[in-house]
Motif scaffolding. Structure first.
Motif, PDB file in Angstrom:
ATOM      1  N   SER A  58       5.080  -0.691  -3.548  1.00 48.94           N
ATOM      2  CA  SER A  58       3.929  -1.657  -3.526  1.00 48.94           C
ATOM      3  C   SER A  58       3.451  -1.639  -4.757  1.00 48.94           C
ATOM      4  O   SER A  58       2.075  -1.627  -5.228  1.00 48.94           O
ATOM      5  CB  SER A  58       3.312   0.534  -3.216  1.00 48.94           C
ATOM      6  N   PHE A  59       4.224  -2.004  -5.605  1.00 50.75           N
ATOM      7  CA  PHE A  59       3.324  -3.030  -7.298  1.00 50.75           C
ATOM      8  C   PHE A  59       2.856  -4.317  -6.015  1.00 50.75           C
ATOM      9  O   PHE A  59       1.856  -3.994  -6.940  1.00 50.75           O
ATOM     10  CB  PHE A  59       5.051  -3.538  -7.599  1.00 50.75           C
ATOM     11  N   LEU A  60       3.332  -4.785  -5.503  1.00 48.33           N
ATOM     12  CA  LEU A  60       3.093  -5.593  -4.656  1.00 48.33           C
ATOM     13  C   LEU A  60       1.524  -5.628  -4.047  1.00 48.33           C
ATOM     14  O   LEU A  60       0.228  -6.293  -4.269  1.00 48.33           O
ATOM     15  CB  LEU A  60       3.885  -6.934  -3.805  1.00 48.33           C
ATOM     16  N   VAL A 244       7.792   7.584  -2.996  1.00 49.19           N
ATOM     17  CA  VAL A 244       7.428   5.978  -3.218  1.00 49.19           C
ATOM     18  C   VAL A 244       6.545   5.647  -2.385  1.00 49.19           C
ATOM     19  O   VAL A 244       7.323   6.649  -0.823  1.00 49.19           O
ATOM     20  CB  VAL A 244       9.118   4.956  -3.942  1.00 49.19           C
ATOM     21  N   VAL A 245       5.907   4.865  -1.964  1.00 45.45           N
ATOM     22  CA  VAL A 245       4.616   4.513  -0.876  1.00 45.45           C
ATOM     23  C   VAL A 245       5.537   3.498   0.391  1.00 45.45           C
ATOM     24  O   VAL A 245       5.796   2.679   0.511  1.00 45.45           O
ATOM     25  CB  VAL A 245       3.516   3.795  -1.547  1.00 45.45           C
ATOM     26  N   ALA A 246       5.571   4.092   1.207  1.00 49.54           N
ATOM     27  CA  ALA A 246       6.494   3.276   2.508  1.00 49.54           C
ATOM     28  C   ALA A 246       5.027   2.662   2.987  1.00 49.54           C
ATOM     29  O   ALA A 246       4.344   2.629   2.937  1.00 49.54           O
ATOM     30  CB  ALA A 246       6.923   4.585   3.090  1.00 49.54           C
ATOM     31  N   LEU A 247       5.852   2.173   3.950  1.00 49.23           N
ATOM     32  CA  LEU A 247       4.458   1.128   4.608  1.00 49.23           C
ATOM     33  C   LEU A 247       3.390   1.619   5.321  1.00 49.23           C
ATOM     34  O   LEU A 247       2.088   0.485   4.913  1.00 49.23           O
ATOM     35  CB  LEU A 247       5.531   0.305   5.877  1.00 49.23           C
ATOM     36  N   PRO A 259       0.551   0.057   1.862  1.00 53.39           N
ATOM     37  CA  PRO A 259       0.810  -1.373   2.285  1.00 53.39           C
ATOM     38  C   PRO A 259       0.450  -2.392   3.430  1.00 53.39           C
ATOM     39  O   PRO A 259       0.554  -3.723   3.528  1.00 53.39           O
ATOM     40  CB  PRO A 259       2.754  -1.300   1.850  1.00 53.39           C
ATOM     41  N   ALA A 260       0.496  -1.796   4.379  1.00 49.26           N
ATOM     42  CA  ALA A 260       0.814  -2.551   5.561  1.00 49.26           C
ATOM     43  C   ALA A 260      -0.880  -3.234   5.589  1.00 49.26           C
ATOM     44  O   ALA A 260      -0.950  -4.136   6.277  1.00 49.26           O
ATOM     45  CB  ALA A 260       1.007  -1.644   6.525  1.00 49.26           C
ATOM     46  N   ASP A 261      -1.701  -2.374   5.477  1.00 46.93           N
ATOM     47  CA  ASP A 261      -3.353  -2.997   5.468  1.00 46.93           C
ATOM     48  C   ASP A 261      -3.115  -4.258   4.693  1.00 46.93           C
ATOM     49  O   ASP A 261      -3.765  -5.293   4.358  1.00 46.93           O
ATOM     50  CB  ASP A 261      -4.085  -2.638   4.723  1.00 46.93           C
TER      51      ASP A 261
END
Length: 276
Positions: A58-60, A244-247, A259-261
């Motif tokens: 999720s860094f990006l 960690v953060v999944a989609l 992240p999907a957003d």
């Protein structure tokens, strides 16, 4: 539509508007809230623990959202302002235009790294460092100290050619595009730039230096370039995996952002040139 431009192509008027908006956010206290948020996350993100903003997939998307909110804060001061990006594969020296006295100012002095010129010099009494890593209240830099070199275009292109977004163990030991761009493996892209600037940019309180936003806008642009080059390559992991953060997981500190957003930047802004 907000268009983020290469800082080297900004007009004098655009540079002045950007600087003025930064100074106003600093004056009214909003700037330091962004510095504090970043510092809190970089200090808590670890390879073995929960990680959201750094050392993780999720860094990006995390930084994409962080930059959007900062850009909106700038636009609350001046709606004409957009975040410029610094292409450090081209503007590679302390003599590049972004370090001029009419924009960001230059490197710090030898004995303590204090930036002495430009609008963010402490002597102007407008840019006191309040979110500190030590007792000093002035902006510090050491551009290219020790013979350090910024990443090259060839190094960037090699990372852009990587077809997989991320992989286990989903931290600084991972292989894949995200970790090579973040800079824990390979050519050490993003991290290497922080170290090249030095001073505050080499600390968790790196947003104290306004070049932070221009650096991360270019990192974000490189992600956009990679997405265009690899349209079939998805954010990973797609399902819950450890710390960690999944989609579709929520990214702290936001209550409703995943992240999907953040995969599509175009509802929010465009780059003056998205193709790699």
């Amino acid at each position: 539509m907000t268009v983020r431009k290469n800082q080297a192509r900004l007009t004098a008027t655009e540079k002045r508007a950007f600087v003025d908006a930064l100074l106003e956010l600093k004056r009214n206290g909003r700037y330091d809230t962004f510095v504090a948020t970043h510092n809190d996350f970089i200090m808590s993100d670890t390879d073995s623990g929960e990680r959201v903003g750094h050392r993780s997939p999720s860094f990006l998307p995390w930084h994409r959202r962080f930059l959007i909110e900062f850009e909106q804060a700038l636009q609350s001061v001046d709606p004409s302002v957009a975040l410029p990006y610094w292409d450090w594969t081209v503007d590679r020296t302390p003599g590049a235009s972004l370090w001029a006295p009419d924009f960001l100012g230059g490197s710090g002095r030898g004995r303590d790294g204090q930036v002495m010129d430009g609008p963010f010099a402490r002597g102007a009494n407008r840019w006191a460092v309040n979110v500190r890593v030590d007792g000093r209240d002035f902006l510090r830099r050491s551009l290219g100290a020790g013979g350090r070199q910024l990443p090259t275009r060839a190094e960037v292109d090699a990372v852009l050619a990587m077809g997989v977004y991320d992989a286990a163990p989903w931290n600084s030991a991972s292989d894949g595009f995200r970790n090579h761009l973040e800079g824990w493996r390979g050519a050490n892209l993003h991290n290497r730039v922080h170290v090249w600037v030095g001073g505050h940019m080499a600390t968790g309180a790196s947003p104290n230096d306004p070049v932070f936003w221009m650096h991360h806008a270019f990192v974000d642009k490189l992600w956009a370039d990679w997405q265009k080059l690899h349209p079939a390559s998805a954010y990973l992991p797609t399902a819950a995996t450890g710390n960690v953060v999944a989609l579709h997981d929520t990214m702290r500190p936001w209550n409703n952002v995943t992240p999907a957003d953040m995969l599509d930047h175009t509802p929010h802004y465009a780059y003056d040139s998205v193709a790699a």
